[in-house]
Design an enzyme around this catalytic site. Structure first.
Site, PDB file in Angstrom:
ATOM      1  N   ASP A 238      23.490-161.827 117.009  1.00 47.95           N
ATOM      2  CA  ASP A 238      23.352-160.991 115.816  1.00 47.95           C
ATOM      3  C   ASP A 238      24.516-161.368 114.902  1.00 47.95           C
ATOM      4  O   ASP A 238      25.482-162.015 115.326  1.00 47.95           O
ATOM      5  CB  ASP A 238      23.383-159.496 116.169  1.00 47.95           C
TER       6      ASP A 238
HETATM    7  C1  BGC Z   1      21.414-156.811 111.913  1.00 48.57           C
HETATM    8  C2  BGC Z   1      20.244-157.716 112.242  1.00 48.57           C
HETATM    9  C3  BGC Z   1      19.940-158.586 111.054  1.00 48.57           C
HETATM   10  C4  BGC Z   1      21.187-159.389 110.673  1.00 48.57           C
HETATM   11  C5  BGC Z   1      20.983-160.292 109.477  1.00 48.57           C
HETATM   12  C6  BGC Z   1      22.597-157.586 111.369  1.00 48.57           C
HETATM   13  O1  BGC Z   1      23.546-156.701 110.886  1.00 48.57           O
HETATM   14  O2  BGC Z   1      21.796-156.104 113.072  1.00 48.57           O
HETATM   15  O3  BGC Z   1      19.125-156.947 112.588  1.00 48.57           O
HETATM   16  O4  BGC Z   1      18.867-159.439 111.350  1.00 48.57           O
HETATM   17  O5  BGC Z   1      22.212-158.459 110.349  1.00 48.57           O
HETATM   18  O6  BGC Z   1      20.848-159.564 108.326  1.00 48.57           O
END
Ligand code: BGC
Length: 771
Positions: A238
C-alpha cells in the site's frame, strides 16, 4: 490475467532478465513516481500506470500527486457499501467490465481494487469501500469483479491484505488475531477471490499482524498466499506501507509503491551484494513485475470510455443496490394519494454519493433526487432542513439548526407526505480516520422526530457508508437505504420512490441497535499499538446470533414492493463426504402483484459440536427475477468448504462427521426452510498423547476409546468412581463429566498402574493415533 493472451512467454521474460544488471533489477522493485512502475529504457522495458478504483477510475496525471481530488473526470459508480447490498454477481461483472474498458481507454494497467477488508466494527472509516462483514459474500462478489476487469486485460489489486480493519493508526497498529479467526473471517474472502479469479496483483496493508508488518510477513505472503492458495501474481505495498524493504523482498513483496526515490532500492542492492539468497528473491520479484508489465503492455486494447453510457450503468447498479428497510405501504409513492410532497434535507439536492480518500472520483454529472422526482411531475416543496455538511462552529450550528428546522416545519405543514433526505456528512466517514459513534448528526435526528410528531407520513431516505442508529425507526412510515450510491443516485432513488424500480437490495452488514452491542466494542481503535480481535470468529451476524441479541436490521434483510414465498427445499443427496458435491434447490414464488427480484440466501448450521462455531454461516446466495404470480427454482452447490472450519491442529480445513442443517430464506434472521444433511470424513483431528491428554478427549475418539476402557476394566480405578474422594451421592452422569477433564497422569495414579503398564498404555495410545 497472469500468463495472459498473446503475452511475452515466461522464457522471453527470463531472457530479458538475463540482460538486466542487479542494479537495474533493484530499480524495478519500486515505483518511478506516485502511479507508475519503473521503466528500463536501455532494454525498452516500459513503465505501466496504476490508478485507484474500486468504484470508478481515479486517474491522476500529476506526478507525485498526493491531492485526492485532482484526477481526470470519470464516472462514479456506487461504492462497495452499496453494490454489496445488490448481492448481484451480474452487477459486479458489469461494473468490472465497464471499469476494465475505462482503464484500457486511459492506458491504466491496473485498477487498485477491489477492497474487501471485513467490517469488524461499523465505525471503521473505510467501511464504505468494503463489501461485507461476511467473508463468503466479500470473496464471491470480488472474484466476479476481478474476473470481469481482467477479461479486458487490465489488472486488479485485491486490497488491503490483510486485517486492515480500522483506520486508527493504520500504519503502526498491530492487528492481533488467532489463526483460526484469520483463516475463517479475515483471510477467507481473499482466499476465495484468489482461487476463483487470480487477481493480477494484491496490495498488502499498512498494519502489522501479530507484531509483523503485513508486507514483511513470509507466512502471509509466501506460505499462505502463494504456496497454499496458488497466487501467481504480484504483491505490491500500500502507498507508504514499507517499513523494512529488505524484509519485504524476502517475504515476497515484489513492488514498493509509490517511489522511494531509489532509497530502498539502493538498500536492497547493497544487501544483495553479500547475500545470494536475497539475489534469488530479487529475481523472483523482478520476474513477477515483468510478467505483470507485459501482460498489460502486450494486450493493449482500444477500450470505451463513454461517460453518458456509463452514467446509465451507474444508475442501474444503484437500482439493484438500494435497500428498502421499512415500508408501511406508503411506498411506492402514488401521485394520486401522496398529495403535496415536502422534500426536506440538503442531501435531496446535494446527495452524498461517495466517500472521502483514495477512492474519490472526479465526476462530470451528479443527479439529485429532487430534480429527478420533479421531472416525473411530482409536486414538491423543498426546505434545506439541515446542511449536508454541518458548520464546525458550535454557535453557528446551533443558530442554523433552529432556523432551518423552523423553515422545514413550515414547509412540511403545507404538505401531506414528507420525504427526509438524511445521511452522514462527508467529514464523518473517510479514509484516514474512524467514526467516533454510529449516530446521524443530532440536528437530523431531532428534525425527523419533530416531523413525525406532525402525524403526517414520513419517509426517510439515507445516504451513508455504514450503519447508523435510528432513534425514530418506529415513528417513520418508510426507510430507504441508498448508501453511497454513485453519481446517478438521485435518479435511482426517484425510480425506487415512484415504483418505476422495485427495490431488491439487502443488507450486506448488520445494523446493530447500539454501538455498545457490537462485537469489537471493547477492542476497537483504542490502543496505540495493538488491536486484539477478542471476539474471534464471532463477527457481524455470527456475534449477534450467538448472543441472541436484537438488532435494528439483520444481515441479509431488505424489503420489496412485492412478496415472496419459499417452498420445497430439496437436496440432491442426504449425505456427502470430502470431495463430493451436493445441490440444494428451493422454489421461490412471487406472491404479489408486481415483478420483483429476490436475494435467496443459504446458510449452514453445524450440529456436530466438534468445536465452537457460529450458529449459521452464509454459504450460498443468488439474486433472481421472479415475475408476479410465478415461481422459479434456485439451486446452490455445496461442498466440503460449505461445512468446514479451520483446525489449527490439522493446519487445514476440517468438517467433522455428523449432522448439519441447511437453512434457506430471505434473510439471516428469517430462514423458513431447513433440511438435515450428514457429512462423513475419514480425516481425523490430530490427538497428541501426553500425560496431560484428558480422558474426555480419549473417550470421544474412536481410535483411543477402546484402549482407555480396557485400562478401566482391568483395574479398580478411583477415577472411574468419580475421583479419590467420590461418595455415594455422585451420579453416573457426574462421573462421566468429572472424568472428562482428568488427564492420563491421574488415570495412571488412581488406577495404580505399574510403570510398565503405564508405558504400554501410552505406547498403545500413541500408536493408535498415528495410524
Ligand atoms: C490506500 C489505498 C490506495 C492507495 C493509492 C492508500 O492510502 O490505502 O487503498 O489504493 O492509497 O491511492
Amino acid at each position: 490475467m497472469t500468463g495472459g493472451f498473446m503475452s511475452h512467454s515466461d522464457s522471453q521474460i527470463r531472457e530479458i532478465m538475463e540482460k538486466l544488471t542487479l542494479e537495474e533489477k533493484c530499480s524495478l522493485l519500486s515505483g518511478s513516481d506516485f502511479w507508475h512502475s519503473q521503466p528500463v529504457e536501455r532494454l525498452d522495458i516500459p513503465a505501466v500506470m496504476v490508478s485507484d478504483g474500486p468504484h470508478g477510475l481515479r486517474k491522476q496525471d500529476v506526478e507525485h500527486s498526493t491531492g485526492v481530488n485532482d484526477s481526470i473526470q470519470a464516472v462514479c459508480f456506487p461504492a462497495a457499501c452499496a453494490t454489496s447490498a445488490s448481492f448481484d454477481r451480474k452487477s459486479y461483472a458489469r461494473l468490472g467490465s465497464v471499469l476494465g474498458d475505462e482503464c484500457q481507454a486511459q492506458g491504466v494497467s491496473t485498477l487498485l481494487g477491489p477492497a474487501i477488508n471485513i467490517k469488524r466494527s461499523p465505525l471503521c472509516g473505510r467501511n464504505f469501500e468494503y463489501i461485507s462483514e461476511d467473508p463468503y459474500l466479500a470473496g464471491e462478489l470480488s472474484a466476479t469483479y476481478i474476473n470481469a476487469v481482467q477479461e479486458k486485460h487490465v489488472g486488479t489489486s485485491l486490497k488491503h491484505f490483510a486485517l486492515n480493519d480500522q483506520e486508527y493508526r493504520r500504519l503502526t497498529n498491530s492487528s492481533d488475531c488467532d489463526e483460526r479467526t484469520m483463516r475463517e473471517i479475515y483471510l477467507k474472502g481473499f482466499e476465495i477471490a484468489v482461487r476463483k479469479s487470480q487477481p493480477a496483483t494484491i496490495m498488502h496493508s499498512y498494519n502489522l499482524i501479530n507484531g509483523t508488518y503485513a508486507g514483511e510477513n513470509p507466512w502471509l505472503i509466501s506460505d499462505v498466499l502463494r504456496k497454499e492458495w496458488g497466487f501467481k501474481g504480484l504483491v505490491m505495498s500500500d502507498w507508504g506501507a514499507v517499513s523494512d524493504r529488505i524484509a519485504g523482498v524476502k517475504a515476497g513483496t515484489d513492488l514498493e509503491m509509490p517511489s522511494s526515490d531509489g532509497i530502498n532500492d539502493a538498500k536492497v542492492l547493497k544487501a544483495a551484494k553479500n547475500d545470494p539468497e536475497l539475489v534469488k528473491k530479487i529475481d523472483e520479484c523482478v520476474f513477477r513485475i515483468l510478467r505483470w508489465i507485459y501482460d498489460f503492455e502486450d494486450n493493449r486494447q482500444q477500450g470505451e470510455f463513454d461517460i453518458e453510457k456509463h452514467h446509465k450503468i451507474a444508475r442501474e447498479i444503484e437500482e439493484e443496490s438500494i435497500v428498502l428497510l421499512k415500508n408501511d405501504g406508503i411506498l411506492p409513492l402514488d401521485p394520486a394519494t401522496a398529495g403535496k410532497i415536502a422534500v426536506i434535507g440538503e442531501f435531496a439536492k446535494k446527495p452524498r454519493f461517495q466517500g472521502g480518500g483514495s477512492s474519490h472520483i472526479n465526476t462530470k454529472t451528479v443527479s439529485n433526487a429532487f430534480d429527478s422526482l420533479e421531472a416525473y411531475g411530482l409536486k414538491l416543496s423543498y426546505a434545506k432542513g439541515f446542511s449536508a455538511e454541518p458548520p464546525k462552529d458550535k454557535d453557528l450550528l446551533a443558530k442554523e439548526t433552529v432556523a432551518l428546522a423552523d423553515e422545514a416545519m413550515k414547509v412540511a405543514s403545507g404538505c401531506d407526505t414528507i420525504l427526509v433526505f438524511a445521511g452522514l456528512p462527508d467529514s464523518f466517514e473517510s479514509e484516514g480516520y474512524d467514526r467516533k459513534h454510529m449516530d446521524l448528526p443530532e440536528e437530523q435526528n431531532e428534525l425527523i422526530k419533530k416531523l413525525c410528531a406532525t402525524g403526517k407520513k414520513v419517509v426517510v431516505i439515507l445516504h451513508n457508508g455504514s450503519p447508523v442508529t435510528m432513534p425514530w425507526v418506529k415513528d417513520v412510515n418508510a426507510i430507504l437505504e441508498l448508501y453511497l450510491g454513485g453519481e446517478a443516485v438521485g435518479e435511482a432513488a426517484a425510480n425506487v420512490l415512484t415504483g418505476r424500480v422495485n427495490p431488491s437490495g439487502k443488507l450486506a452488514e448488520t445494523f446493530p441497535l447500539r454501538l455498545e452491542d457490537t462485537p469489537s466494542f471493547l477492542n476497537f481503535a483504542n490502543d496505540k499499538k495493538h488491536t486484539v480481535y477478542t471476539e474471534g470468529v464471532f463477527v457481524g451476524y455470527r456475534w449477534y446470533d450467538a448472543r441472541k441479541m436484537d438488532v435494528l436490521f439483520p444481515f441479509g434483510f431488505g424489503l420489496s414492493y412485492t412478496s415472496f414465498e419459499y417452498s420445497n427445499l430439496r437436496l440432491s443427496k442426504s449425505s456427502i463426504s470430502d470431495g463430493e458435491k451436493l445441490t440444494a434447490t428451493v422454489t421461490v414464488s412471487n406472491t404479489g402483484k408486481i415483478d420483483g427480484k429476490e436475494i435467496v440466501q443459504l446458510y449452514v448450521s453445524d450440529k456436530t459440536e466438534s468445536t465452537v462455531r457460529p450458529k449459521i454461516e452464509l454459504k450460498g446466495f443468488d439474486k433472481v427475477f421472479v415475475p408476479a404470480g410465478k415461481s422459479v427454482d434456485v439451486s446452490f452447490e455445496l461442498d466440503k468448504s460449505s461445512f468446514a472450519w479451520y483446525s489449527t491442529d490439522l493446519q487445514d480445513w476440517y468438517a467433522a462427521s455428523g449432522e448439519y442443517e441447511i437453512k434457506v430464506g430471505p434473510s439471516s434472521r428469517d430462514l423458513p426452510l431447513s433440511a438435515p444433511v450428514a457429512f462423513t470424513t475419514s480425516v481425523k483431528l490430530p490427538l497428541e498423547i501426553t500425560l496431560d491428554t484428558t480422558c474426555g478427549d480419549l473417550l470421544k475418539d474412536e481410535r483411543t476409546k477402546g484402549i482407555l476402557n480396557k485400562v478401566f476394566e482391568a483395574t479398580t480405578s478411583e477415577i472411574e468412581n468419580g475421583g479419590a474422594n467420590a461418595d455415594e451421592a455422585i451420579t453416573e452422569e457426574m462421573k462421566i463429566n468429572m472424568m472428562d477433564a482428568h488427564p492420563l497422569r491421574n488415570v495412571i495414579s488412581w488406577s495404580h498402574l505399574s510403570e510398565e503398564l503405564a508405558e504400554k498404555m501410552m505406547a498403545d495410545l500413541r500408536r493408535a493415533v498415528e495410524k
